[in-house]
Design a protein around this motif. Structure first.
Motif, PDB file in Angstrom:
ATOM      1  N   VAL A 256       1.660 -11.374   1.592  1.00 54.35           N
ATOM      2  CA  VAL A 256       2.808 -12.102   2.154  1.00 54.35           C
ATOM      3  C   VAL A 256       2.940 -11.883   3.658  1.00 54.35           C
ATOM      4  N   LEU A 257       2.138 -10.994   4.213  1.00 54.68           N
ATOM      5  CA  LEU A 257       2.224 -10.734   5.650  1.00 54.68           C
ATOM      6  C   LEU A 257       1.537 -11.846   6.434  1.00 54.68           C
ATOM      7  N   PRO A 258       2.001 -12.115   7.657  1.00 57.39           N
ATOM      8  CA  PRO A 258       1.463 -13.239   8.447  1.00 57.39           C
ATOM      9  C   PRO A 258       0.152 -12.889   9.140  1.00 57.39           C
ATOM     10  N   LEU A 259      -0.792 -12.363   8.364  1.00 60.34           N
ATOM     11  CA  LEU A 259      -2.101 -11.994   8.876  1.00 60.34           C
ATOM     12  C   LEU A 259      -3.149 -12.377   7.847  1.00 60.34           C
ATOM     13  N   PRO A 260      -4.412 -12.537   8.261  1.00 61.99           N
ATOM     14  CA  PRO A 260      -5.481 -12.727   7.280  1.00 61.99           C
ATOM     15  C   PRO A 260      -5.511 -11.551   6.304  1.00 61.99           C
ATOM     16  N   ASP A 261      -6.032 -11.788   5.111  1.00 57.61           N
ATOM     17  CA  ASP A 261      -5.955 -10.794   4.033  1.00 57.61           C
ATOM     18  C   ASP A 261      -6.488  -9.433   4.445  1.00 57.61           C
ATOM     19  N   ARG A 262      -7.674  -9.399   5.009  1.00 54.07           N
ATOM     20  CA  ARG A 262      -8.268  -8.113   5.378  1.00 54.07           C
ATOM     21  C   ARG A 262      -7.447  -7.425   6.464  1.00 54.07           C
ATOM     22  N   ALA A 263      -6.991  -8.195   7.434  1.00 53.27           N
ATOM     23  CA  ALA A 263      -6.181  -7.626   8.515  1.00 53.27           C
ATOM     24  C   ALA A 263      -4.854  -7.101   7.978  1.00 53.27           C
ATOM     25  N   ALA A 264      -4.287  -7.803   7.011  1.00 49.10           N
ATOM     26  CA  ALA A 264      -3.023  -7.362   6.421  1.00 49.10           C
ATOM     27  C   ALA A 264      -3.191  -6.032   5.702  1.00 49.10           C
ATOM     28  N   ARG A 265      -4.292  -5.889   4.968  1.00 55.55           N
ATOM     29  CA  ARG A 265      -4.532  -4.626   4.271  1.00 55.55           C
ATOM     30  C   ARG A 265      -4.782  -3.487   5.255  1.00 55.55           C
ATOM     31  N   ARG A 266      -5.489  -3.793   6.339  1.00 47.98           N
ATOM     32  CA  ARG A 266      -5.711  -2.767   7.357  1.00 47.98           C
ATOM     33  C   ARG A 266      -4.391  -2.336   8.000  1.00 47.98           C
ATOM     34  N   LEU A 267      -3.533  -3.313   8.256  1.00 48.74           N
ATOM     35  CA  LEU A 267      -2.241  -2.994   8.859  1.00 48.74           C
ATOM     36  C   LEU A 267      -1.420  -2.096   7.932  1.00 48.74           C
ATOM     37  N   CYS A 268      -1.403  -2.424   6.644  1.00 47.99           N
ATOM     38  CA  CYS A 268      -0.651  -1.608   5.687  1.00 47.99           C
ATOM     39  C   CYS A 268      -1.191  -0.182   5.650  1.00 47.99           C
ATOM     40  N   ASN A 269      -2.508  -0.044   5.636  1.00 43.77           N
ATOM     41  CA  ASN A 269      -3.107   1.287   5.626  1.00 43.77           C
ATOM     42  C   ASN A 269      -2.780   2.048   6.915  1.00 43.77           C
ATOM     43  N   ARG A 270      -2.761   1.332   8.029  1.00 47.75           N
ATOM     44  CA  ARG A 270      -2.428   1.954   9.304  1.00 47.75           C
ATOM     45  C   ARG A 270      -0.981   2.461   9.288  1.00 47.75           C
ATOM     46  N   LEU A 271      -0.074   1.668   8.734  1.00 51.92           N
ATOM     47  CA  LEU A 271       1.324   2.073   8.656  1.00 51.92           C
ATOM     48  C   LEU A 271       1.511   3.279   7.730  1.00 51.92           C
ATOM     49  N   VAL A 272       0.720   3.336   6.671  1.00 52.41           N
ATOM     50  CA  VAL A 272       0.760   4.503   5.786  1.00 52.41           C
ATOM     51  C   VAL A 272       0.281   5.740   6.539  1.00 52.41           C
ATOM     52  N   ASP A 273      -0.812   5.598   7.289  1.00 45.58           N
ATOM     53  CA  ASP A 273      -1.337   6.725   8.069  1.00 45.58           C
ATOM     54  C   ASP A 273      -0.315   7.223   9.085  1.00 45.58           C
ATOM     55  N   LEU A 274       0.479   6.309   9.630  1.00 42.22           N
ATOM     56  CA  LEU A 274       1.490   6.669  10.620  1.00 42.22           C
ATOM     57  C   LEU A 274       2.775   7.196   9.975  1.00 42.22           C
ATOM     58  N   GLY A 275       2.829   7.188   8.647  1.00 40.14           N
ATOM     59  CA  GLY A 275       4.016   7.657   7.945  1.00 40.14           C
ATOM     60  C   GLY A 275       5.183   6.701   8.016  1.00 40.14           C
ATOM     61  N   ALA A 276       4.906   5.439   8.358  1.00 42.76           N
ATOM     62  CA  ALA A 276       5.976   4.466   8.536  1.00 42.76           C
ATOM     63  C   ALA A 276       6.315   3.707   7.260  1.00 42.76           C
ATOM     64  N   VAL A 277       5.343   3.521   6.374  1.00 49.51           N
ATOM     65  CA  VAL A 277       5.592   2.916   5.065  1.00 49.51           C
ATOM     66  C   VAL A 277       4.865   3.747   4.009  1.00 49.51           C
ATOM     67  N   ARG A 278       5.217   3.510   2.757  1.00 46.11           N
ATOM     68  CA  ARG A 278       4.574   4.209   1.638  1.00 46.11           C
ATOM     69  C   ARG A 278       3.873   3.200   0.755  1.00 46.11           C
ATOM     70  N   GLU A 279       2.766   3.617   0.141  1.00 41.08           N
ATOM     71  CA  GLU A 279       2.153   2.812  -0.910  1.00 41.08           C
ATOM     72  C   GLU A 279       2.899   3.150  -2.189  1.00 41.08           C
TER      73      GLU A 279
END
Length: 291
Positions: A256-279
């Protein structure tokens, strides 16, 4: 009414906390419990007026927790999120999932008969308006009267009764949106009570659910502040819009994010690494993320 925003930013660590005496007092009379519920609701009103609290996210999170608490089913929050976010066209969400979707629709738009009718599609807008008009007097009394009126005419419509009771409470308190409080605090047996017994149950429910909403507001405000703080580190195009989605939705699928699928998954993983969101799922595939 729109909550007044403070002129100066408030440190999320100093958001006002619910006084211990509100939730620790042991009282039985309607008058005493009404005093405590009034104190709890007033404190919640102050907290909800703080700009740091992500309002839409709070309402969705409260809706999910209320569904888990009240349904009496084995589904936990994870299953409810899957039902809401991973359905394919033509799929059915199941009873608990359908209840969760109804609540999400009820809290996402400002309180109005039309918006409530969108959530409670089984009932005509005229009927919804009539039920809301059944509530008169102080906020909790008004909510209890609406709850009683709905269940008198539709004895099996527990979800509709709770949504409209919380809507009546929100209107009486001057809140723009429904906040699931009675649904989080009442037990199923409470819905069969009437008169002063029902009012007493509503007051008691609001003491506990308002305190929990304050705790959740503080937690989400802190996590939202961290997400906003790391947002400048995100270089992906569309990252700013993605952050806004995380600040409004309880759970987010990368699709649902406004990015291509692979980029969206990378962004989510990056946010998890930064402690900003949780899986949220613990899975390797079909993942969901949230603040």
């Amino acid at each position: 009414m729109t909550f007044a925003r403070p002129e100066h930013s408030i440190d999320t660590d100093t958001l006002p906390r619910m006084p211990a005496w509100v939730t620790s007092a042991r009282v039985e009379t309607l008058e005493d419990v009404a005093f405590l519920s009034g104190a709890a609701l007033n404190h919640l009103h102050v907290v909800l007026g703080c700009a740091e609290v992500p309002q839409a996210l709070l309402r969705e999170r409260c809706a999910a927790e209320a569904c888990v608490a009240f349904s009496g089913r084995r589904e936990r929050a994870g299953e409810l999120r899957d039902a809401a976010h991973l359905l394919r066209p033509g799929d059915l969400p199941g009873p608990a999932g359908e209840t969760y979707l109804i609540w999400r629709r009820a809290v996402e738009r400002p309180v109005a008969v039309k918006a409530l009718g969108r959530a409670l599609s089984a009932f005509e807008p005229g009927q919804i308006a009539t039920w809301l008009d059944a509530g008169v007097g102080a906020p909790v009394k008004r909510a209890a009267l609406v709850l009683e009126a709905v269940l008198r005419e539709a004895p099996r419509a527990d979800e509709a009764a709770l949504i409209l009771a919380d809507a009546a409470l929100a209107q009486a308190l001057g809140w723009d949106h429904v906040v699931p409080l009675l649904a989080a605090g009442l037990k199923r047996a409470d819905l069969r009570k009437q008169g002063d017994e029902l009012k007493l149950a509503c007051h008691r429910a609001l003491v506990s659910s308002a305190a929990e909403a304050v705790r959740l507001s503080t937690n989400l405000a802190r996590r939202a502040a961290h997400l906003k703080a790391v947002a400048p580190k995100l270089r992906a195009k569309g990252a700013a819009d993605a952050v806004e989605i995380f600040l409004k939705q309880d759970a987010v699928a990368p699709s649902v994010l406004p990015l291509p699928d692979r980029a969206a998954r990378r962004l989510c993983n990056r946010l998890v690494d930064l402690g900003a969101v949780r899986e949220l799922t613990g899975r390797d595939t079909f993942r969901l993320y949230g603040v």
